[in-house]
Design a protein around this motif. Structure first.
Motif, PDB file in Angstrom:
ATOM      1  N   VAL A  40     -15.439 -20.502   6.032  1.00 24.74           N
ATOM      2  CA  VAL A  40     -14.396 -19.551   6.057  1.00 24.74           C
ATOM      3  C   VAL A  40     -13.723 -19.146   7.258  1.00 24.74           C
ATOM      4  CG1 VAL A  40     -13.416 -17.488   5.416  1.00 24.74           C
ATOM      5  CG2 VAL A  40     -14.921 -18.717   4.007  1.00 24.74           C
ATOM      6  N   ILE A  41     -14.804 -19.142   8.393  1.00 21.91           N
ATOM      7  CA  ILE A  41     -14.500 -18.649   9.782  1.00 21.91           C
ATOM      8  C   ILE A  41     -14.036 -19.973  10.387  1.00 21.91           C
ATOM      9  CG2 ILE A  41     -15.626 -18.030  12.006  1.00 21.91           C
ATOM     10  CD1 ILE A  41     -17.709 -16.499  10.375  1.00 21.91           C
ATOM     11  N   ASP A  42     -14.473 -20.984  10.189  1.00 22.41           N
ATOM     12  CA  ASP A  42     -13.657 -22.226  10.705  1.00 22.41           C
ATOM     13  C   ASP A  42     -12.259 -22.487  10.387  1.00 22.41           C
ATOM     14  OD1 ASP A  42     -16.175 -22.964  11.925  1.00 22.41           O
ATOM     15  OD2 ASP A  42     -16.679 -24.401  10.300  1.00 22.41           O
ATOM     16  N   LYS A  43     -12.082 -22.072   8.974  1.00 26.71           N
ATOM     17  CA  LYS A  43     -10.568 -22.150   8.276  1.00 26.71           C
ATOM     18  C   LYS A  43      -9.865 -21.130   9.417  1.00 26.71           C
ATOM     19  CE  LYS A  43      -7.626 -23.672   5.387  1.00 26.71           C
ATOM     20  NZ  LYS A  43      -7.837 -23.324   4.098  1.00 26.71           N
ATOM     21  N   MET A  44     -10.391 -19.843   9.261  1.00 24.58           N
ATOM     22  CA  MET A  44      -9.633 -18.748  10.002  1.00 24.58           C
ATOM     23  C   MET A  44      -9.525 -19.246  11.439  1.00 24.58           C
ATOM     24  SD  MET A  44     -12.264 -15.402   8.995  1.00 24.58           S
ATOM     25  CE  MET A  44     -11.708 -14.468  10.198  1.00 24.58           C
ATOM     26  N   GLU A  45     -10.190 -19.868  12.259  1.00 21.38           N
ATOM     27  CA  GLU A  45      -9.960 -20.270  13.267  1.00 21.38           C
ATOM     28  C   GLU A  45      -8.808 -21.358  13.498  1.00 21.38           C
ATOM     29  OE1 GLU A  45     -14.630 -20.332  15.162  1.00 21.38           O
ATOM     30  OE2 GLU A  45     -13.691 -22.061  14.597  1.00 21.38           O
ATOM     31  N   TYR A  46      -8.812 -22.087  12.421  1.00 20.55           N
ATOM     32  CA  TYR A  46      -7.759 -23.088  12.237  1.00 20.55           C
ATOM     33  C   TYR A  46      -6.466 -22.841  11.994  1.00 20.55           C
ATOM     34  CZ  TYR A  46      -5.270 -27.394  10.482  1.00 20.55           C
ATOM     35  OH  TYR A  46      -4.506 -28.117  10.389  1.00 20.55           O
ATOM     36  N   ASN A  47      -6.306 -21.522  11.222  1.00 17.72           N
ATOM     37  CA  ASN A  47      -5.034 -21.179  10.540  1.00 17.72           C
ATOM     38  C   ASN A  47      -4.525 -20.267  11.706  1.00 17.72           C
ATOM     39  OD1 ASN A  47      -5.161 -22.378   8.169  1.00 17.72           O
ATOM     40  ND2 ASN A  47      -6.313 -20.712   6.986  1.00 17.72           N
ATOM     41  N   LEU A  48      -5.240 -19.456  12.362  1.00 18.85           N
ATOM     42  CA  LEU A  48      -4.929 -18.536  13.575  1.00 18.85           C
ATOM     43  C   LEU A  48      -4.401 -19.519  14.604  1.00 18.85           C
ATOM     44  CD1 LEU A  48      -3.870 -15.686  14.115  1.00 18.85           C
ATOM     45  CD2 LEU A  48      -6.384 -15.218  14.797  1.00 18.85           C
ATOM     46  N   SER A  49      -5.144 -20.464  15.098  1.00 18.00           N
ATOM     47  CA  SER A  49      -4.476 -21.201  16.147  1.00 18.00           C
ATOM     48  C   SER A  49      -3.192 -21.925  15.777  1.00 18.00           C
ATOM     49  CB  SER A  49      -5.687 -22.549  16.102  1.00 18.00           C
ATOM     50  OG  SER A  49      -6.796 -21.925  16.811  1.00 18.00           O
ATOM     51  N   LYS A  50      -3.056 -22.562  14.627  1.00 18.50           N
ATOM     52  CA  LYS A  50      -1.937 -22.827  14.281  1.00 18.50           C
ATOM     53  C   LYS A  50      -0.622 -21.983  14.256  1.00 18.50           C
ATOM     54  CE  LYS A  50      -0.979 -25.831  11.135  1.00 18.50           C
ATOM     55  NZ  LYS A  50      -1.209 -26.767   9.819  1.00 18.50           N
ATOM     56  N   VAL A  51      -0.806 -20.682  13.811  1.00 23.67           N
ATOM     57  CA  VAL A  51       0.264 -19.629  13.666  1.00 23.67           C
ATOM     58  C   VAL A  51       0.599 -19.184  15.185  1.00 23.67           C
ATOM     59  CG1 VAL A  51       0.738 -17.369  13.145  1.00 23.67           C
ATOM     60  CG2 VAL A  51      -0.308 -18.695  11.453  1.00 23.67           C
ATOM     61  N   LEU A  52      -0.436 -18.886  15.937  1.00 21.29           N
ATOM     62  CA  LEU A  52      -0.049 -18.357  17.518  1.00 21.29           C
ATOM     63  C   LEU A  52       0.598 -19.631  18.195  1.00 21.29           C
ATOM     64  CD1 LEU A  52      -3.422 -16.312  18.247  1.00 21.29           C
ATOM     65  CD2 LEU A  52      -1.126 -15.623  17.449  1.00 21.29           C
ATOM     66  N   SER A  53      -0.014 -20.929  17.766  1.00 22.35           N
ATOM     67  CA  SER A  53       0.725 -21.942  18.609  1.00 22.35           C
ATOM     68  C   SER A  53       2.235 -22.165  18.252  1.00 22.35           C
ATOM     69  CB  SER A  53      -0.134 -23.296  18.460  1.00 22.35           C
ATOM     70  OG  SER A  53      -1.407 -23.425  18.883  1.00 22.35           O
ATOM     71  N   GLU A  54       2.485 -21.966  16.893  1.00 12.34           N
ATOM     72  CA  GLU A  54       3.761 -22.064  16.506  1.00 12.34           C
ATOM     73  C   GLU A  54       4.681 -20.801  17.163  1.00 12.34           C
ATOM     74  OE1 GLU A  54       7.477 -22.643  14.689  1.00 12.34           O
ATOM     75  OE2 GLU A  54       5.852 -23.954  15.218  1.00 12.34           O
ATOM     76  N   ILE A  55       4.029 -19.797  17.198  1.00 10.28           N
ATOM     77  CA  ILE A  55       4.852 -18.533  17.680  1.00 10.28           C
ATOM     78  C   ILE A  55       5.013 -18.836  19.134  1.00 10.28           C
ATOM     79  CG2 ILE A  55       4.433 -16.240  18.504  1.00 10.28           C
ATOM     80  CD1 ILE A  55       2.845 -15.705  16.010  1.00 10.28           C
ATOM     81  N   ARG A  60       9.370 -20.242  23.140  1.00 11.77           N
ATOM     82  CA  ARG A  60       9.738 -20.987  24.465  1.00 11.77           C
ATOM     83  C   ARG A  60      10.807 -21.779  23.944  1.00 11.77           C
ATOM     84  NH1 ARG A  60       8.973 -26.430  25.418  1.00 11.77           N
ATOM     85  NH2 ARG A  60       7.336 -26.538  23.766  1.00 11.77           N
ATOM     86  N   GLU A  61      11.210 -22.153  22.729  1.00  8.64           N
ATOM     87  CA  GLU A  61      12.225 -23.163  22.276  1.00  8.64           C
ATOM     88  C   GLU A  61      13.181 -22.129  21.885  1.00  8.64           C
ATOM     89  OE1 GLU A  61      10.890 -25.833  19.512  1.00  8.64           O
ATOM     90  OE2 GLU A  61       9.433 -26.616  21.255  1.00  8.64           O
ATOM     91  N   ASN A  62      13.179 -20.925  21.545  1.00  4.89           N
ATOM     92  CA  ASN A  62      14.282 -19.701  21.229  1.00  4.89           C
ATOM     93  C   ASN A  62      14.771 -20.375  19.928  1.00  4.89           C
ATOM     94  OD1 ASN A  62      15.718 -17.359  21.189  1.00  4.89           O
ATOM     95  ND2 ASN A  62      17.542 -18.486  22.538  1.00  4.89           N
ATOM     96  N   ARG A  63      13.924 -20.333  18.916  1.00  3.60           N
ATOM     97  CA  ARG A  63      14.307 -20.991  17.421  1.00  3.60           C
ATOM     98  C   ARG A  63      13.449 -20.020  16.496  1.00  3.60           C
ATOM     99  NH1 ARG A  63       9.968 -23.305  15.872  1.00  3.60           N
ATOM    100  NH2 ARG A  63       8.638 -24.586  17.311  1.00  3.60           N
ATOM    101  N   PRO A  64      14.060 -20.230  15.020  1.00  2.00           N
ATOM    102  CA  PRO A  64      13.045 -19.397  14.199  1.00  2.00           C
ATOM    103  C   PRO A  64      11.732 -20.146  14.030  1.00  2.00           C
ATOM    104  CG  PRO A  64      15.239 -20.206  13.338  1.00  2.00           C
ATOM    105  CD  PRO A  64      15.110 -20.867  14.744  1.00  2.00           C
ATOM    106  N   LEU A  65      10.802 -19.332  13.360  1.00  2.32           N
ATOM    107  CA  LEU A  65       9.649 -19.856  13.056  1.00  2.32           C
ATOM    108  C   LEU A  65       9.482 -20.910  12.154  1.00  2.32           C
ATOM    109  CD1 LEU A  65       7.357 -16.738  13.029  1.00  2.32           C
ATOM    110  CD2 LEU A  65       7.266 -18.285  14.766  1.00  2.32           C
ATOM    111  N   ASN A  66       8.792 -22.024  12.328  1.00  2.00           N
ATOM    112  CA  ASN A  66       8.538 -22.853  11.254  1.00  2.00           C
ATOM    113  C   ASN A  66       7.216 -22.570  10.444  1.00  2.00           C
ATOM    114  OD1 ASN A  66       8.618 -25.036   9.540  1.00  2.00           O
ATOM    115  ND2 ASN A  66       8.514 -26.885  11.266  1.00  2.00           N
ATOM    116  N   ILE A  67       7.516 -21.747   9.419  1.00  2.00           N
ATOM    117  CA  ILE A  67       6.168 -21.746   8.754  1.00  2.00           C
ATOM    118  C   ILE A  67       5.586 -22.673   7.667  1.00  2.00           C
ATOM    119  CG2 ILE A  67       6.711 -19.232   8.845  1.00  2.00           C
ATOM    120  CD1 ILE A  67       7.549 -19.131   5.990  1.00  2.00           C
ATOM    121  N   VAL A  68       6.236 -23.495   7.544  1.00  2.00           N
ATOM    122  CA  VAL A  68       6.080 -24.706   6.845  1.00  2.00           C
ATOM    123  C   VAL A  68       4.720 -25.310   7.168  1.00  2.00           C
ATOM    124  CG1 VAL A  68       6.262 -27.209   5.732  1.00  2.00           C
ATOM    125  CG2 VAL A  68       8.275 -25.738   6.273  1.00  2.00           C
ATOM    126  N   GLY A  69       3.726 -25.459   6.341  1.00  2.00           N
ATOM    127  CA  GLY A  69       2.389 -25.750   6.801  1.00  2.00           C
ATOM    128  C   GLY A  69       1.366 -24.684   7.350  1.00  2.00           C
TER     129      GLY A  69
END
Length: 337
Positions: A40-55, A60-69
């Motif tokens: 579960v902790i591994d999954k938390m790492e992966y999910n939070l990494s993806k969210v913060l990276s997308e943010i 940087r690109e001044n666009r809406p968040l892409n929450i797909v995936g």
């Protein structure tokens, strides 16, 4: 009662572009004695990494968040989308070490103190302000909430102080105070409609000049005004329309909290489901700012949907004199509780 454990969260953030972080790598390490839920902790790492990276990419690109995936439940998707609609932000630390709370042997997780920098599009007010976020996870590692956190010192106080309230309930109250505060940042009228009870009592203070009887001089005086839920929300909606970004912060807590004291949250002796929380509030917008003492009377009869029966506010300075919280409007005793 839920069991609580502390984890340590290490955010390794790399990939700087134009001074702003793009990709974010999250590593969560646990105390040696905590052996449950590694997957579960591994999954938390992966999910939070993806969210913060997308943010960071979206900022940087001044666009809406892409929450797909992104592995967010419906509540977290709405919370993050609403935050982004009102203000952009990004994570810009190279390394952060923080703890995570684990509830009920891993059924719920909470990570706090995630560092963010606020960016308000088209506005000079609010840009560059440091802000921390809180992220909740369920037993599968899915993100269930993304919200702005309270002042770091305040959150520690709410976790560790208040002998009349058990630790589990303090964390719940903390979470709802954070959501309440974030609702002003996101202009979340539906949440505010839901969190105030239909018969909520709302008292606001205003400083004005009053001429003393038989005297040529005027003095500054605080007058209080009672409002219904709908009156307050109507006025609040106007404030939301006038301002692109409203920065609301809570700090200090409890009796003598205005002096940095730590008496914690107070629990009603009449109704054990009711809790009083006294905070120091800073309100800043592009055309108005104030500071003062805020009192909230929470009712946790419904654990999953607590409501506020009373909200009071008074200024902390009047005529150059620092005021103390008025016990007649900012304690449980003021409402016979």
């Amino acid at each position: 009662m839920m069991k609580k454990y502390m984890l340590f969260v290490l955010f390794l953030i790399s990939g700087l572009l134009n001074g702003k972080t793009q990709e974010v790598s999250v590593t969560i390490t646990t105390d040696e004695w905590y052996t449950k839920g590694r997957s579960v902790i591994d999954k938390m790492e992966y999910n939070l990494s993806k969210v913060l990276s997308e943010i960071n990419r979206a900022q940087r690109e001044n666009r809406p968040l892409n929450i797909v995936g992104l592995d967010l439940d419906a509540f977290a998707r709405d919370a993050l989308t609403m935050l982004w609609a009102n203000v952009h932000f990004y994570c810009d630390d190279t390394e952060v070490v923080e703890r995570c709370w684990v509830f009920d042997d891993g059924k719920e997780y909470m990570v706090s103190h995630i560092p963010l920098i606020i960016e308000v599009e088209g506005e000079s007010f609010g840009n560059g302000v440091y802000q921390e976020a809180v992220v909740d996870f369920d037993a599968s590692g899915r993100i269930t909430d993304f919200r702005f956190s309270l002042d770091a010192q305040l959150s520690e106080s709410m976790k560790n102080c208040g002998s009349v309230v058990d630790a589990e309930r303090r964390i719940r109250i903390l979470a709802y105070c954070e959501r309440f505060r974030t609702a002003y940042n996101t202009k979340d009228m539906p949440f505010l409609e839901q969190v105030f009870s239909d018969d909520a009592l709302i008292i606001t203070g205003k400083v004005g000049m009053v001429k003393a009887p038989d005297s040529p001089y005027s003095t500054m005086k605080v007058t209080y005004k009672k409002q219904t839920k709908q009156e307050y929300l109507t006025n609040l909606k106007r404030a939301f329309m006038r301002n692109k970004w409203i920065d609301v912060k809570f700090s200090e807590i409890g009796e003598h909290g205005e002096e940095g004291g730590c008496a914690g949250i107070t629990r009603s002796k009449v109704n054990p489901n009711m809790y009083g929380v006294r905070l120091f509030q800073e309100w800043k917008s592009s055309n108005y700012s104030d500071t003062g003492y805020l009192f909230l009377l929470w009712d946790f009869a419904d654990e999953n949907q607590p409501v506020i029966h009373v909200r009071t506010w008074q200024p902390d300075w009047v005529g150059g004199v620092r005021q103390q919280p008025d016990d007649d409007i900012s304690t449980l005793g003021a409402f016979d509780l």
